[in-house]
Scaffold this active site. Structure first.
Site, PDB file in Angstrom:
ATOM      1  CG  ASP A   2      -2.057   0.929   1.113  1.00  0.00           C
ATOM      2  OD1 ASP A   2      -2.296   1.438   0.002  1.00  0.00           O
ATOM      3  OD2 ASP A   2      -2.733   1.160   2.130  1.00  0.00           O
ATOM      4  N   GLY A   5      -0.077   5.149  -4.620  1.00  0.00           N
ATOM      5  CA  GLY A   5      -0.781   6.367  -5.045  1.00  0.00           C
ATOM      6  C   GLY A   5      -0.208   7.590  -4.339  1.00  0.00           C
ATOM      7  CD1 TRP A   7       7.243   6.543  -2.991  1.00  0.00           C
ATOM      8  CD2 TRP A   7       6.798   6.735  -5.188  1.00  0.00           C
ATOM      9  NE1 TRP A   7       8.438   6.544  -3.672  1.00  0.00           N
ATOM     10  CE2 TRP A   7       8.195   6.652  -5.010  1.00  0.00           C
ATOM     11  CE3 TRP A   7       6.283   6.848  -6.480  1.00  0.00           C
ATOM     12  CZ2 TRP A   7       9.085   6.673  -6.082  1.00  0.00           C
ATOM     13  CZ3 TRP A   7       7.170   6.884  -7.551  1.00  0.00           C
ATOM     14  CH2 TRP A   7       8.549   6.796  -7.342  1.00  0.00           C
ATOM     15  CG  HIS A  19       0.174   1.254  -9.461  1.00  0.00           C
ATOM     16  ND1 HIS A  19      -0.086   1.046  -8.134  1.00  0.00           N
ATOM     17  CD2 HIS A  19      -0.946   1.835  -9.962  1.00  0.00           C
ATOM     18  CE1 HIS A  19      -1.304   1.482  -7.838  1.00  0.00           C
ATOM     19  NE2 HIS A  19      -1.846   1.967  -8.928  1.00  0.00           N
ATOM     20  CB  THR A  48     -12.539  -8.526  -4.944  1.00  0.00           C
ATOM     21  OG1 THR A  48     -12.505  -8.227  -3.544  1.00  0.00           O
ATOM     22  CG2 THR A  48     -12.135  -9.968  -5.143  1.00  0.00           C
ATOM     23  CG  LEU A 113      10.740 -16.521  -1.156  1.00  0.00           C
ATOM     24  CD1 LEU A 113      11.491 -15.403  -0.412  1.00  0.00           C
ATOM     25  CD2 LEU A 113       9.817 -15.883  -2.185  1.00  0.00           C
ATOM     26  CB  ILE A 173      -7.252  -6.898   7.908  1.00  0.00           C
ATOM     27  CG1 ILE A 173      -6.833  -6.971   9.394  1.00  0.00           C
ATOM     28  CG2 ILE A 173      -6.974  -8.208   7.219  1.00  0.00           C
ATOM     29  CD1 ILE A 173      -5.398  -7.312   9.643  1.00  0.00           C
TER      30      ILE A 173
HETATM   31  C1  FPP Z   1      -1.900  -0.087  -3.438  1.00  0.00           C
HETATM   32  O1  FPP Z   1      -1.406   1.221  -3.418  1.00  0.00           O
HETATM   33  C2  FPP Z   1      -1.373  -0.810  -4.566  1.00  0.00           C
HETATM   34  C3  FPP Z   1      -2.122  -1.372  -5.571  1.00  0.00           C
HETATM   35  C4  FPP Z   1      -3.590  -1.335  -5.680  1.00  0.00           C
HETATM   36  C5  FPP Z   1      -1.463  -2.043  -6.681  1.00  0.00           C
HETATM   37  C6  FPP Z   1      -0.289  -2.829  -6.225  1.00  0.00           C
HETATM   38  C7  FPP Z   1       0.642  -3.023  -7.322  1.00  0.00           C
HETATM   39  C8  FPP Z   1       1.974  -3.019  -7.144  1.00  0.00           C
HETATM   40  C9  FPP Z   1       2.688  -2.843  -5.885  1.00  0.00           C
HETATM   41  C10 FPP Z   1       2.854  -3.203  -8.273  1.00  0.00           C
HETATM   42  C11 FPP Z   1       3.387  -4.563  -8.264  1.00  0.00           C
HETATM   43  C12 FPP Z   1       2.305  -5.393  -8.641  1.00  0.00           C
HETATM   44  C13 FPP Z   1       2.250  -6.020  -9.750  1.00  0.00           C
HETATM   45  C14 FPP Z   1       1.034  -5.895 -10.563  1.00  0.00           C
HETATM   46  C15 FPP Z   1       3.363  -6.859 -10.166  1.00  0.00           C
HETATM   47  P1  FPP Z   1      -2.464   2.378  -3.580  1.00  0.00           P
HETATM   48  O2  FPP Z   1      -2.561   2.751  -5.026  1.00  0.00           O
HETATM   49  O3  FPP Z   1      -3.755   1.963  -2.941  1.00  0.00           O
HETATM   50  O4  FPP Z   1      -1.786   3.533  -2.756  1.00  0.00           O
HETATM   51  P2  FPP Z   1      -2.528   4.722  -2.026  1.00  0.00           P
HETATM   52  O5  FPP Z   1      -3.282   4.115  -0.882  1.00  0.00           O
HETATM   53  O6  FPP Z   1      -1.399   5.604  -1.582  1.00  0.00           O
HETATM   54  O7  FPP Z   1      -3.417   5.377  -3.039  1.00  0.00           O
END
Ligand code: FPP
Length: 218
Positions: A2, A5, A7, A19, A48, A113, A173
């Site tokens: 998490d 966004g 970042w 991402h 989901t 792993l 969670i």
């Molecule tokens: C949550 O951060 C992240 C996601 C919904 C996507 C996760 C994807 C990655 C970490 C890239 C690696 C994954 C793949 C597909 C290989 P957020 O966007 O909810 O962050 P925020 O809460 O700051 O908005």
């Protein structure tokens, strides 16, 4: 994973860049986990609920998953990483599903792993799907057991996590491994996922080592 966004927002760059940096953090973290002797690592890549994000963001995550399967995960496979995906299989684009299964087959014999990637995953959906399968399998009420439910989760071989790390300072969670994490230790880290890596993983493991696990006993 998490915080991608936030970042991106902090740098004034598109969310897709966040991402992308998240995917680099995943690679760093898996390599650090190997060095630290972790045998099994599960990451939450797409929930989901994430389908409700703007279509171009959803598309960027699907593309990133595709690229990660093409580039990063084969490199990790050379270092002994076995990758498996778990989640719903009825909404992810067919071409991506095929790449996911191909990679699972190609890495099936790697044993340094186990990397488990939750993709179109939600824990409540998983438990409802397990309940449906129990009924379809004709399991009788007197034969119902924790083992019978666990055997029908998306990834029955996924070990119950010893430790769940939530990044970005959120303390919830969010529908991740509700069944499997019944007795997991939780560590909340302020780091935004794209900045996560060896140092924060080591810190979380050190915090875990201080915990006394009693599983409800004395
Ligand atoms: C949550 O951060 C992240 C996601 C919904 C996507 C996760 C994807 C990655 C970490 C890239 C690696 C994954 C793949 C597909 C290989 P957020 O966007 O909810 O962050 P925020 O809460 O700051 O908005």
């Amino acid at each position: 994973m998490d915080g991608n966004g936030r970042w991106a927002a902090a740098r004034g760059v598109p969310v897709a860049e966040g991402h992308r940096a998240g995917a680099r953090a995943l690679r760093r973290t898996v390599e650090a986990a190997i060095d630290l002797g972790v045998e099994s690592l599960a990451v939450y890549a797409f929930s989901t609920e994430n389908w409700a994000r703007p279509p171009d963001e959803v598309e960027s995550i699907m593309e990133l998953m595709d690229e990660t399967i093409e580039r990063e995960l084969p490199d990790l496979a050379k270092q002994g990483v076995r990758t498996r995906f778990f989640g719903r299989r009825d909404r992810v684009p067919q071409a991506l599903l095929e790449k996911m299964s191909r990679l699972e087959g190609e890495t099936a014999h790697s044993d340094r792993l186990s990397l488990w990637i939750a993709f179109d995953y939600g824990s409540r959906a998983e438990i409802v799907d397990a309940a449906r399968r129990l009924l379809e399998d004709g399991v009788r009420p007197q034969d119902m057991s924790e083992e019978a439910v666990a055997a029908r989760l998306y990834a029955p071989e996924l070990p119950d996590p010893d430790l769940v790390i939530r990044t970005s300072g959120e303390q919830r969670i969010s529908n991740f491994l509700l069944w499997q994490s019944a007795y997991s230790e939780l560590v909340f880290d302020e780091t935004l996922w794209p900045d996560f890596g060896e140092e924060r993983l080591r810190a979380a493991l050190e915090e875990y080592e201080q915990r006394a696990r009693r599983y409800g006993a004395r």
